[in-house]
Scaffold this active site. Structure first.
Site, mmCIF file in Angstrom:
data_model
loop_
_atom_site.group_PDB
_atom_site.id
_atom_site.type_symbol
_atom_site.label_atom_id
_atom_site.label_comp_id
_atom_site.label_asym_id
_atom_site.label_seq_id
_atom_site.Cartn_x
_atom_site.Cartn_y
_atom_site.Cartn_z
ATOM 1 N N ALA A 101 1.084 -1.191 0.090
ATOM 2 C CA ALA A 101 0.089 0.052 -0.013
ATOM 3 C C ALA A 101 0.894 1.204 0.057
ATOM 4 O O ALA A 101 2.051 1.255 0.341
ATOM 5 C CB ALA A 101 -1.009 0.027 1.330
ATOM 6 N N LYS A 102 0.276 2.467 -0.263
ATOM 7 C CA LYS A 102 0.891 3.695 0.014
ATOM 8 C C LYS A 102 -0.012 4.817 0.048
ATOM 9 O O LYS A 102 -1.121 4.586 -0.373
ATOM 10 C CB LYS A 102 1.856 4.125 -1.260
ATOM 11 C CG LYS A 102 2.925 4.927 -1.204
ATOM 12 C CD LYS A 102 4.234 4.112 -0.472
ATOM 13 C CE LYS A 102 5.645 5.091 -0.336
ATOM 14 N NZ LYS A 102 6.820 4.294 0.163
#
Lengths: 409, 172
Positions: A101-102
């Protein structure tokens, strides 16, 4: 090409070598969820400002999603998506039980006071607390976010969900952080350097390193290579660089940086430009600043035999091709700098188990993880005659793919 | 047998006899025999030698292949027409009288003789048959395509299985 586009390019290259087919490729490349929010806060002067915030959750086949949260004026959805997928491949290469994720907030933190940053962070958590969590998605530090920001995230999340230190990593040591987290990425580089130098019949002792970037990664890497007997022949930061063919006096350099906030002006060597570090006469080049600094023009002039990607995406795909033709070994970001996320994982493990590890344990576990990942990537590279980067992506796609097939879609 | 003109006029409306004049039809059907088959009796079996073609005058015939029902044919339908173009071939399906059947039977040997003698009526019938078979082939192709598209949900499953195969070959 942005570093996000480059990540996708490398993914596609590996997927096509594996011949996984267009629809499986789409399945693996497409994010699970993209959250886009407007974060409105009151500034210290009473003005209201609205910032764009994102959290992209790319893949959770292998476990809860993991990835940093950055504060930067250039943050946009595409970039965050590319970096989220990079985290999926990175966690898979080092075999952590995580997906990728980011997140990011489009802002200039230099223009905001500490109080404003705190309000911004807490408001962002208010808007995404439903989709993050210790078993869902665990943010961590990234560009312009530090342990204090992580502490605010933990506190704000815990107001909704009860005491939850494992919701975020990179926290201060005094608030459920892990020992060895700050040096983790550099430690990872150190272990990889030892392995690859041994493979080419050398050792760190006497090897000449050039390091671009003297922040969290570059400075600690310089210190650790120096401790292993390596020579640091060139370093630079945004303000400038310094080089010394016989090797810089690293402890003295640290004193200089402590006093002046930059490597520029260090008298133990001759001044040089930031770009000169990339083409310095050395054995190992460590680009540890920002993405895209090594393009095809620079790649043709690089004199190192080995490139260790301390930053994310420092080499463009065109540069990567040139290195391949020239026989320069490139240890890709998703392997070389995975020490950071690995120790983030150790922090999460300690939080989930309510225990604290000594730094020795963190270091030895990190060494095991990095060695295993390097060994596996090297094995694919040798048996399939592929460059290390493609091999790392092949390994990552294989691991994510297996989890996806076993769970079913 | 001699066939009444009223019946010949109806027969020339059947697709494979279209375009025949009533005198031509009379010539073609000259050797036809009228047969009555009781309900439940077999007209011919799959694998029998194809020795004649039949035109149903009344009643219904059930056509099956390997136990699978292919069609129910009724008045003015034609059975066993394949023996016109491939004499000596065996029957490709079984026909059973679903009700009492009244049929005209035209022996295949007789038809072959007419073809060899360049009999215009018979050649017209063969040309019509070619057209009918072309239409049937097109219909079969459509059914194949439809059957194939019905399989689509399975294809995805295979794609995932193929991917699993690829991952095994790369052995992680």
């Amino acid at each position: 090409m942005t570093s996000a586009e480059a990540a996708n390019w490398y993914f596609k290259k590996a997927a096509r070598i594996m011949d996984v087919g267009e629809r499986i490729e789409t399945l693996l490349a497409t994010p699970l969820r993209t959250v886009s929010v407007q974060v409105s806060i009151e500034l210290d002067n009473g003005e209201i400002r609205t910032f764009k915030g994102y959290r992209v959750q790319h893949d959770n086949a292998r476990g809860p999603m993991k990835g940093g949260l950055r504060f930067h004026p250039d943050v946009n959805e595409d970039e965050v998506l590319g970096l989220a997928s990079l985290m999926t491949w990175k966690t898979a290469v080092v075999n952590l039980p995580y997906g990728g994720a980011k997140g990011g907030i489009q802002c200039n933190p230099a223009e905001l006071s500490v109080k404003e940053l705190e309000r911004l962070t807490r408001k962002f958590v208010d808007q995404i607390h439903d989709v993050i969590g210790p078993t869902r998605d665990i943010p961590g530090p990234d560009m312009n976010t530090n342990p204090q920001v992580m502490a605010w995230i933990m506190d704000q999340y815990s107001r909704y969900h009860g005491h939850s230190p494992a919701v975020v990593t990179g926290k201060p040591i005094d608030l459920y952080g892990s020992r060895g987290r700050e040096v983790a990425t550099a430690r990872g580089l150190q272990f990889i350097a030892r392995e690859i130098l041994r493979d080419v019949g050398q050792q760190v002792q006497g090897t000449r390193f050039a390091i671009q970037g003297f922040g969290n990664v570059g400075s600690h890497a310089a210190r650790l290579f120096h401790e292993d007997g390596g020579k640091i022949v060139a370093v630079s930061d945004v303000h400038g660089g310094v080089q010394n063919a016989r090797g810089l006096d690293v402890p003295a350099l640290f004193e200089h940086v402590k006093k002046n906030g930059t490597v520029r002006g260090f008298t133990g060597g001759t001044p040089c430009r930031n770009e000169d570090v990339l083409t310095a006469d050395c054995d190992v080049l460590v680009p540890a600043a920002i993405g895209g600094v090594v393009d095809q023009r620079v790649a043709a002039e690089v004199r190192a035999r080995i490139v260790l990607e301390g930053a994310n995406g420092p080499c463009t795909p065109e540069a990567d091709e040139i290195f391949e033709q020239r026989g320069v070994l490139v240890v890709p970001d998703i392997l070389a700098n995975a020490g950071g996320v690995t120790v983030s994982y150790f922090e999460w493990v300690q939080n989930m188990q309510h225990v604290t590890w000594e730094e020795e344990r963190v270091t030895s576990e990190l060494q095991r993880v990095m060695r295993e990942a390097y060994e596996k990537v090297g094995q694919i590279s040798r048996t399939r005659k592929l460059p290390l980067r493609t091999s790392a992506y092949v390994l990552a796609i294989g691991r994510v793919g297996k989890a996806t097939v076993l769970r079913g879609i | 047998m001699s066939i009444p003109a009223s019946l010949l006029k109806k027969l020339v409306q059947i697709p494979i006899f279209q375009g025949l004049t009533v005198p031509e039809a009379a010539e073609f059907f000259e050797v036809a025999l009228e047969q009555v088959i009781e309900k439940g009796r077999t007209v011919f079996r799959e694998g029998d030698e194809g020795d004649a073609l039949y035109v149903i005058l009344s009643g219904e015939a059930l056509v099956t292949k390997k136990g699978v029902e292919l069609a129910v044919l009724s008045t003015h339908a034609v059975l066993g027409e394949m023996c016109l173009v491939s004499p000596g071939d065996t029957r490709s399906a079984t026909a059973v009288a679903k009700t009492e059947l009244s049929m005209l039977k035209i022996p295949s040997r007789r038809v072959q003789k007419l073809i060899r003698g360049n009999n215009l009526a018979t050649l017209k019938v063969v040309a019509n048959l070619a057209q009918v078979m072309g239409q049937r082939l097109a219909a079969i192709n459509d059914r194949l395509v439809a059957a194939d598209s019905k399989k689509k949900p399975d294809a995805r499953k295979e794609e995932l299985a193929d991917f699993a195969g690829i991952l095994n070959r790369w052995s992680f």
